[in-house]
Scaffold this motif. Structure first.
Motif, PDB file in Angstrom:
ATOM      1  N   GLY A  21      -8.079  -2.816  -1.210  1.00  0.00           N
ATOM      2  CA  GLY A  21      -6.919  -2.236  -0.780  1.00  0.00           C
ATOM      3  C   GLY A  21      -6.808  -0.993  -1.862  1.00  0.00           C
ATOM      4  O   GLY A  21      -7.722  -0.764  -2.598  1.00  0.00           O
ATOM      5  N   CYS A  22      -5.757  -0.010  -1.440  1.00  0.00           N
ATOM      6  CA  CYS A  22      -5.763   1.190  -2.361  1.00  0.00           C
ATOM      7  C   CYS A  22      -4.498   1.894  -2.351  1.00  0.00           C
ATOM      8  O   CYS A  22      -3.691   1.689  -1.394  1.00  0.00           O
ATOM      9  CB  CYS A  22      -7.051   2.103  -1.678  1.00  0.00           C
ATOM     10  SG  CYS A  22      -7.406   3.681  -2.654  1.00  0.00           S
ATOM     11  N   THR A  23      -4.276   2.688  -3.336  1.00  0.00           N
ATOM     12  CA  THR A  23      -3.031   3.354  -3.313  1.00  0.00           C
ATOM     13  C   THR A  23      -3.150   4.871  -3.501  1.00  0.00           C
ATOM     14  O   THR A  23      -2.294   5.698  -3.687  1.00  0.00           O
ATOM     15  CB  THR A  23      -2.096   2.741  -4.475  1.00  0.00           C
ATOM     16  OG1 THR A  23      -2.846   2.903  -5.755  1.00  0.00           O
ATOM     17  CG2 THR A  23      -1.654   1.577  -4.513  1.00  0.00           C
ATOM     18  N   HIS A  24      -4.153   5.471  -3.282  1.00  0.00           N
ATOM     19  CA  HIS A  24      -4.580   7.106  -3.315  1.00  0.00           C
ATOM     20  C   HIS A  24      -3.840   7.499  -2.161  1.00  0.00           C
ATOM     21  O   HIS A  24      -3.519   8.694  -2.288  1.00  0.00           O
ATOM     22  CB  HIS A  24      -5.941   7.307  -3.290  1.00  0.00           C
ATOM     23  CG  HIS A  24      -6.946   6.861  -4.359  1.00  0.00           C
ATOM     24  ND1 HIS A  24      -6.262   6.709  -5.703  1.00  0.00           N
ATOM     25  CD2 HIS A  24      -8.077   6.761  -4.835  1.00  0.00           C
ATOM     26  CE1 HIS A  24      -7.389   6.498  -6.758  1.00  0.00           C
ATOM     27  NE2 HIS A  24      -8.058   6.561  -6.055  1.00  0.00           N
ATOM     28  N   GLY A  25      -3.846   6.665  -0.993  1.00  0.00           N
ATOM     29  CA  GLY A  25      -2.968   7.504   0.188  1.00  0.00           C
ATOM     30  C   GLY A  25      -3.679   8.335   0.841  1.00  0.00           C
ATOM     31  O   GLY A  25      -2.768   9.091   1.613  1.00  0.00           O
ATOM     32  N   ARG A  32      -8.686   1.276   6.035  1.00  0.00           N
ATOM     33  CA  ARG A  32      -7.419   0.779   6.641  1.00  0.00           C
ATOM     34  C   ARG A  32      -7.925   0.239   7.913  1.00  0.00           C
ATOM     35  O   ARG A  32      -7.243  -0.442   8.969  1.00  0.00           O
ATOM     36  CB  ARG A  32      -6.538   1.881   7.118  1.00  0.00           C
ATOM     37  CG  ARG A  32      -5.781   2.416   5.658  1.00  0.00           C
ATOM     38  CD  ARG A  32      -5.001   3.373   5.997  1.00  0.00           C
ATOM     39  NE  ARG A  32      -4.085   3.918   4.898  1.00  0.00           N
ATOM     40  CZ  ARG A  32      -3.373   3.413   4.410  1.00  0.00           C
ATOM     41  NH1 ARG A  32      -2.397   2.311   4.713  1.00  0.00           N
ATOM     42  NH2 ARG A  32      -2.497   3.939   3.026  1.00  0.00           N
ATOM     43  N   GLU A  43      -1.530  -1.354   0.550  1.00  0.00           N
ATOM     44  CA  GLU A  43      -1.273  -0.785  -0.573  1.00  0.00           C
ATOM     45  C   GLU A  43      -0.903  -2.070  -1.651  1.00  0.00           C
ATOM     46  O   GLU A  43      -0.822  -2.077  -2.844  1.00  0.00           O
ATOM     47  CB  GLU A  43       0.071   0.036  -0.547  1.00  0.00           C
ATOM     48  CG  GLU A  43      -0.358   1.328   0.043  1.00  0.00           C
ATOM     49  CD  GLU A  43      -0.392   1.475   1.385  1.00  0.00           C
ATOM     50  OE1 GLU A  43      -0.823   2.451   1.913  1.00  0.00           O
ATOM     51  OE2 GLU A  43      -0.097   0.609   2.177  1.00  0.00           O
ATOM     52  N   ASP A  44      -1.102  -3.195  -1.192  1.00  0.00           N
ATOM     53  CA  ASP A  44      -0.751  -4.484  -1.769  1.00  0.00           C
ATOM     54  C   ASP A  44      -2.331  -4.695  -2.398  1.00  0.00           C
ATOM     55  O   ASP A  44      -2.985  -5.554  -1.614  1.00  0.00           O
ATOM     56  CB  ASP A  44       0.157  -5.640  -1.129  1.00  0.00           C
ATOM     57  CG  ASP A  44      -0.245  -6.832  -1.771  1.00  0.00           C
ATOM     58  OD1 ASP A  44      -0.101  -6.967  -3.333  1.00  0.00           O
ATOM     59  OD2 ASP A  44      -0.007  -7.960  -1.132  1.00  0.00           O
ATOM     60  N   ILE A  45      -2.588  -4.458  -3.721  1.00  0.00           N
ATOM     61  CA  ILE A  45      -3.912  -4.471  -4.083  1.00  0.00           C
ATOM     62  C   ILE A  45      -4.265  -5.800  -4.438  1.00  0.00           C
ATOM     63  O   ILE A  45      -3.508  -6.635  -5.301  1.00  0.00           O
ATOM     64  CB  ILE A  45      -4.165  -3.597  -5.327  1.00  0.00           C
ATOM     65  CG1 ILE A  45      -3.600  -2.293  -5.078  1.00  0.00           C
ATOM     66  CG2 ILE A  45      -5.662  -3.636  -5.850  1.00  0.00           C
ATOM     67  CD1 ILE A  45      -4.385  -1.399  -4.021  1.00  0.00           C
ATOM     68  N   THR A  74     -13.389   0.320  -1.859  1.00  0.00           N
ATOM     69  CA  THR A  74     -12.109   0.597  -2.355  1.00  0.00           C
ATOM     70  C   THR A  74     -12.519   1.381  -3.648  1.00  0.00           C
ATOM     71  O   THR A  74     -13.333   0.985  -4.406  1.00  0.00           O
ATOM     72  CB  THR A  74     -11.198  -0.726  -2.856  1.00  0.00           C
ATOM     73  OG1 THR A  74     -11.095  -1.244  -1.744  1.00  0.00           O
ATOM     74  CG2 THR A  74     -10.154  -0.334  -3.914  1.00  0.00           C
ATOM     75  N   ILE A  78      -8.617   3.262  -8.925  1.00  0.00           N
ATOM     76  CA  ILE A  78      -7.129   3.170  -8.543  1.00  0.00           C
ATOM     77  C   ILE A  78      -6.140   3.152  -9.892  1.00  0.00           C
ATOM     78  O   ILE A  78      -6.792   2.571 -10.878  1.00  0.00           O
ATOM     79  CB  ILE A  78      -6.629   2.201  -7.778  1.00  0.00           C
ATOM     80  CG1 ILE A  78      -7.284   0.815  -8.252  1.00  0.00           C
ATOM     81  CG2 ILE A  78      -7.372   2.386  -6.212  1.00  0.00           C
ATOM     82  CD1 ILE A  78      -6.689  -0.614  -7.237  1.00  0.00           C
ATOM     83  N   ASN A 146      -2.334  10.806  -3.628  1.00  0.00           N
ATOM     84  CA  ASN A 146      -1.701   9.936  -5.032  1.00  0.00           C
ATOM     85  C   ASN A 146      -3.100   9.822  -5.731  1.00  0.00           C
ATOM     86  O   ASN A 146      -3.153   8.954  -6.675  1.00  0.00           O
ATOM     87  CB  ASN A 146      -1.330   8.553  -4.531  1.00  0.00           C
ATOM     88  CG  ASN A 146      -0.164   8.523  -3.562  1.00  0.00           C
ATOM     89  OD1 ASN A 146       0.722   9.465  -3.759  1.00  0.00           O
ATOM     90  ND2 ASN A 146      -0.049   7.696  -2.618  1.00  0.00           N
TER      91      ASN A 146
END
Length: 289
Positions: A21-25, A32, A43-45, A74, A78, A146
């Motif tokens: 998972g990742c939060t870079h967006g 995905r 986004e739930d790593i 990934t 992050i 992000n």
């Protein structure tokens, strides 16, 4: 975030994913896609709680020194890595057991670990791979909201070069009708030449879309590029690999400028370089990289 206990950490090609998972967006992210069967929100790593233990055992038992890679699914750097430090702990083990390291990232957080990267490189080989998609800083903030912008990533590349750590750039994805321009490609290539990168990986001027990432990408197009989704649907339908209408011209520019500046541009040659751990004699040759 959530934790799991993994059964293994290294693939048969010595790749690892410490997070899932990742939060870079990034609006185009192929990770995905439903094909990867992720059973939790992107986004739930997912954190492999026993990663260090598994890696220590795997590295200790390897008979030959190899390159350990991460970042294909990934980005290892992050924001959560600041707290969890799974990458740093892995680097410490890689250095301890005398192996090499390479990773793909978009984040300047990697400079936190410059000390370990230098030690690994002096002992064998460390290569940092950095993704660059757009020369335009404002566009970069839309495409990759992000994580640090292209200009900051280029600073990372220059810092690594100053510390004799070789770098490879991934020139992708190039989004049709968005960043598929001569100005963008030349701007990125200017950056690469300034930073003295060793090679640039480019499989063509385009992107991939499939179930899962296509829906997310189209949602973002509706938000930031009104009307462009319909143009994509009309032009490409449900195709997986989609090429820019400008591909031929842009690839000519890519090959011409990389060749003129002695930058590797053949993906097979670059992957061979990334996977090869230098012999003991070569590790003593500080001019090799």
């Amino acid at each position: 975030m959530h934790y799991i206990n993994a059964k293994s950490i290294l693939s048969n090609k010595n790749g690892m994913n410490l997070y899932r998972g990742c939060t870079h967006g990034c609006i185009y992210c192929d990770s995905r896609s439903n094909v990867y069967n992720m059973d939790h929100a992107f986004e739930d790593i997912e954190i492999k709680e026993n990663a260090t233990e598994l890696l220590k055992k795997a590295l200790k038992n390897k008979k030959e020194k190899v390159m350990i890679g991460t970042g294909s699914m990934t980005d290892p750097y992050i924001p959560l890595e600041r707290k969890i430090q799974s990458v740093r702990e892995s680097l410490e083990l890689i250095y301890k057991y005398g192996h090499g390291f390479t990773c793909i990232t978009k984040s300047n957080l990697i400079l936190r670990d410059l000390d370990l990267l230098k030690k690994i490189n002096e002992n064998g080989k460390a290569v940092v791979q950095m993704t660059l998609t757009t020369y335009d800083e404002e566009l970069c903030k839309i495409l990759e909201p992000n994580v640090c912008t292209t200009r900051e990533r280029v600073k990372v590349l220059k810092t690594l070069n100053d510390n004799n750590i070789p770098t490879i750039v991934w020139l992708c994805p190039i989004l049709p009708f968005i960043n598929d321009t001569k100005e963008n490609i030349n701007g990125i290539l200017d950056y690469c030449i300034e930073a003295n990168v060793k090679g640039i990986i480019c499989f063509g001027m385009g992107m991939t879309l499939r179930e899962g990432n296509r829906e997310y990408f189209y949602h973002k197009l509706d938000k930031h590029f009104l009307g462009l989704k319909e143009k994509y649907i009309k032009t490409y339908g449900n195709s997986y690999g989609i090429a820019s209408p400008n591909q031929n011209e842009l690839m000519r520019i890519f090959h011409k400028r990389t060749s003129e500046n002695n930058i590797m541009n053949n993906p097979d040659e670059i992957f061979k370089y990334l996977h090869e751990f230098p012999s003991r004699d070569k590790t003593k040759q500080t001019t090799l990289f």
